[in-house]
Design a protein around this motif. Structure first.
Motif, PDB file in Angstrom:
ATOM      1  N   HIS A  44       0.804  -1.221   0.000  1.00 48.88           N
ATOM      2  CA  HIS A  44       0.000   0.000   0.000  1.00 48.88           C
ATOM      3  C   HIS A  44       0.843   1.281   0.000  1.00 48.88           C
ATOM      4  CE1 HIS A  44      -3.713  -2.204   0.209  1.00 48.88           C
ATOM      5  NE2 HIS A  44      -3.232  -2.945   1.210  1.00 48.88           N
ATOM      6  N   GLY A  45       2.100   1.160  -0.414  1.00 58.33           N
ATOM      7  CA  GLY A  45       2.924   2.343  -0.649  1.00 58.33           C
ATOM      8  C   GLY A  45       3.600   2.931   0.559  1.00 58.33           C
ATOM      9  N   ILE A  46       3.664   2.177   1.648  1.00 61.59           N
ATOM     10  CA  ILE A  46       4.331   2.646   2.859  1.00 61.59           C
ATOM     11  C   ILE A  46       5.735   2.059   2.913  1.00 61.59           C
ATOM     12  CG2 ILE A  46       4.258   2.658   5.383  1.00 61.59           C
ATOM     13  CD1 ILE A  46       1.210   2.268   5.179  1.00 61.59           C
ATOM     14  N   THR A  47       6.732   2.885   3.204  1.00 62.46           N
ATOM     15  CA  THR A  47       8.121   2.428   3.270  1.00 62.46           C
ATOM     16  C   THR A  47       8.486   2.021   4.694  1.00 62.46           C
ATOM     17  OG1 THR A  47       8.780   3.878   1.445  1.00 62.46           O
ATOM     18  CG2 THR A  47      10.537   3.057   2.877  1.00 62.46           C
ATOM     19  N   ASN A  48       8.881   0.743   4.847  1.00 64.07           N
ATOM     20  CA  ASN A  48       9.353   0.251   6.139  1.00 64.07           C
ATOM     21  C   ASN A  48      10.779   0.726   6.381  1.00 64.07           C
ATOM     22  OD1 ASN A  48       7.172  -1.783   6.975  1.00 64.07           O
ATOM     23  ND2 ASN A  48       7.645  -2.458   4.892  1.00 64.07           N
ATOM     24  N   LEU A  49      11.038   1.206   7.603  1.00 69.12           N
ATOM     25  CA  LEU A  49      12.397   1.613   7.962  1.00 69.12           C
ATOM     26  C   LEU A  49      12.828   0.826   9.202  1.00 69.12           C
ATOM     27  CD1 LEU A  49      11.933   5.421   7.238  1.00 69.12           C
ATOM     28  CD2 LEU A  49      13.270   3.801   5.894  1.00 69.12           C
ATOM     29  N   GLY A  50      13.249   1.505  10.251  1.00 69.49           N
ATOM     30  CA  GLY A  50      13.748   0.801  11.426  1.00 69.49           C
ATOM     31  C   GLY A  50      12.648   0.335  12.364  1.00 69.49           C
ATOM     32  N   TYR A  51      12.791  -0.906  12.841  1.00 67.72           N
ATOM     33  CA  TYR A  51      11.885  -1.486  13.845  1.00 67.72           C
ATOM     34  C   TYR A  51      12.729  -1.864  15.051  1.00 67.72           C
ATOM     35  CZ  TYR A  51       8.026  -2.001  10.494  1.00 67.72           C
ATOM     36  OH  TYR A  51       7.014  -1.762   9.594  1.00 67.72           O
ATOM     37  N   TYR A  52      12.314  -1.433  16.244  1.00 65.97           N
ATOM     38  CA  TYR A  52      13.175  -1.589  17.417  1.00 65.97           C
ATOM     39  C   TYR A  52      12.429  -2.062  18.656  1.00 65.97           C
ATOM     40  CZ  TYR A  52      15.916   1.299  14.310  1.00 65.97           C
ATOM     41  OH  TYR A  52      16.550   1.770  13.199  1.00 65.97           O
ATOM     42  N   ARG A  53      13.158  -2.854  19.454  1.00 62.84           N
ATOM     43  CA  ARG A  53      12.705  -3.170  20.806  1.00 62.84           C
ATOM     44  C   ARG A  53      13.607  -2.417  21.770  1.00 62.84           C
ATOM     45  NH1 ARG A  53      12.155  -8.456  22.705  1.00 62.84           N
ATOM     46  NH2 ARG A  53      11.921  -9.425  20.653  1.00 62.84           N
ATOM     47  N   MET A  54      13.084  -2.095  22.938  1.00 67.28           N
ATOM     48  CA  MET A  54      13.861  -1.351  23.920  1.00 67.28           C
ATOM     49  C   MET A  54      14.878  -2.268  24.606  1.00 67.28           C
ATOM     50  SD  MET A  54      10.776   0.931  25.613  1.00 67.28           S
ATOM     51  CE  MET A  54      11.839   1.621  26.884  1.00 67.28           C
ATOM     52  N   VAL A  55      16.028  -1.710  24.921  1.00 61.32           N
ATOM     53  CA  VAL A  55      17.041  -2.455  25.661  1.00 61.32           C
ATOM     54  C   VAL A  55      16.479  -2.807  27.039  1.00 61.32           C
ATOM     55  CG1 VAL A  55      19.321  -2.303  26.731  1.00 61.32           C
ATOM     56  CG2 VAL A  55      18.959  -1.387  24.427  1.00 61.32           C
ATOM     57  N   PRO A  56      16.611  -4.065  27.467  1.00 58.51           N
ATOM     58  CA  PRO A  56      16.081  -4.472  28.776  1.00 58.51           C
ATOM     59  C   PRO A  56      16.589  -3.584  29.910  1.00 58.51           C
ATOM     60  CG  PRO A  56      16.747  -6.391  27.517  1.00 58.51           C
ATOM     61  CD  PRO A  56      17.207  -5.200  26.735  1.00 58.51           C
ATOM     62  N   GLY A  57      15.736  -3.432  30.925  1.00 60.61           N
ATOM     63  CA  GLY A  57      16.082  -2.604  32.077  1.00 60.61           C
ATOM     64  C   GLY A  57      15.421  -1.245  32.057  1.00 60.61           C
ATOM     65  N   GLN A  58      14.906  -0.832  30.884  1.00 61.08           N
ATOM     66  CA  GLN A  58      14.186   0.429  30.780  1.00 61.08           C
ATOM     67  C   GLN A  58      12.694   0.189  31.018  1.00 61.08           C
ATOM     68  OE1 GLN A  58      16.126   2.947  27.300  1.00 61.08           O
ATOM     69  NE2 GLN A  58      16.012   0.802  26.688  1.00 61.08           N
ATOM     70  N   GLU A  59      12.033   1.192  31.521  1.00 62.33           N
ATOM     71  CA  GLU A  59      10.599   1.060  31.767  1.00 62.33           C
ATOM     72  C   GLU A  59       9.858   0.780  30.463  1.00 62.33           C
ATOM     73  OE1 GLU A  59       6.851   3.590  33.713  1.00 62.33           O
ATOM     74  OE2 GLU A  59       8.885   4.444  33.685  1.00 62.33           O
ATOM     75  N   GLY A  60       9.063  -0.280  30.456  1.00 60.45           N
ATOM     76  CA  GLY A  60       8.291  -0.632  29.275  1.00 60.45           C
ATOM     77  C   GLY A  60       9.017  -1.522  28.286  1.00 60.45           C
ATOM     78  N   ALA A  61      10.251  -1.916  28.578  1.00 60.26           N
ATOM     79  CA  ALA A  61      11.051  -2.685  27.624  1.00 60.26           C
ATOM     80  C   ALA A  61      10.421  -4.016  27.264  1.00 60.26           C
ATOM     81  CB  ALA A  61      12.459  -2.911  28.183  1.00 60.26           C
ATOM     82  N   GLU A  62       9.687  -4.607  28.196  1.00 58.12           N
ATOM     83  CA  GLU A  62       9.141  -5.945  27.959  1.00 58.12           C
ATOM     84  C   GLU A  62       7.922  -5.940  27.044  1.00 58.12           C
ATOM     85  OE1 GLU A  62       6.804  -4.083  31.144  1.00 58.12           O
ATOM     86  OE2 GLU A  62       8.947  -4.251  30.745  1.00 58.12           O
TER      87      GLU A  62
END
Length: 255
Positions: free
Chosen positions: A173-191
């Protein structure tokens, strides 16, 4: 025919190379809250000094953006490093750099430029493409930063849906995928947090692409199947999906 095949093979080679490089990187997403009336001065400091000093100390400037709707005077940017120890060493050297100290003193002669800094450490997912060099005919695109909060225990299932279905449907549908990331463990919300970036031609294209994507029967089927397997939504309702549209500044490497 042979020319088309060569172009296709070259594109595939670049994609594989980009994926290989992406997997080895450590990222930092930084948001600066500029003091009232100081955003232009902050941008000038980055343009004239900060970006060059980052490079001097081994940091990779990836992208610099301003939110399209920016009442809080935010500057959002992304840096890359070989790993976290390299990141820490680079920032230590940067902070001790005499040239940087002089720049800060001169730029803040009439007051501080930044009131608050938010920093999030990120690692690329297995399916992240990162930020390849922007083609000249695609410069000054509209970017979108999306943050998903997964329901408990479903972050991996959310990743799998992106890898198996969502990314391909975005491309369709014409959307360009770029970076996808998970947070480094130990940060709030990382899980339970997924942060990713998309690019669109412009706001009109973005709206049309999202409308077509959400109505696509293939997406509806994939979404329903993933939710049935998980026993409910993969993202927290109603606020588990947040989107911010961004425009690149003139000195951003990615545009």
């Amino acid at each position: 025919m042979f020319k088309a095949l060569a172009v296709c093979l070259a594109t595939l080679a670049m994609t594989f190379a980009a994926k290989a490089q992406e997997k080895q990187r450590f990222y930092e997403l930084r948001t600066y809250h500029a003091e009232p009336g100081k955003l232009d001065a902050l941008l000038s400091r980055f343009r004239d000094h900060t970006c060059k000093l980052f490079e001097k100390h081994g940091m990779t400037n990836v992208g610099y953006w301003l939110p399209v709707d920016n009442p809080d005077n935010l500057l959002v940017y992304l840096l890359a490093y070989p790993n976290q120890p390299a990141r820490d060493a680079s920032w230590k050297a940067f902070g001790e750099d005499e040239e940087w100290k002089k720049v800060v003193a001169a730029s803040e002669a009439n007051g501080k430029l930044v009131g608050k800094i938010d920093s999030t450490f990120l690692l690329p997912t297995a399916f992240s493409l990162g930020f390849p060099v922007t083609p000249k005919d695609q410069a000054n695109r509209l970017f979108e930063m999306r943050t998903y909060t997964a329901t408990p225990g479903n972050l991996d299932a959310l990743h799998k849906r992106f890898q198996d279905h969502t990314q391909n449907l975005f491309r369709k549908h014409g959307i360009t995928n770029l970076g996808y990331y998970r947070m480094v463990p130990g940060q709030e919300g990382a899980e339970n947090t997924l942060i990713y970036f998309l690019a669109h031609k412009d706001a009109v294209s973005a709206s049309a692409s999202w409308t077509a994507f959400r109505a696509d029967p293939v997406w509806v089927t994939a979404k329903n199947a993933s939710q049935e397997a998980a026993g409910g939504s993969l993202t927290v309702l109603p606020d588990g999906v947040k989107s911010v549209f961004l425009k690149p500044v003139d000195f951003s490497p990615v545009k």
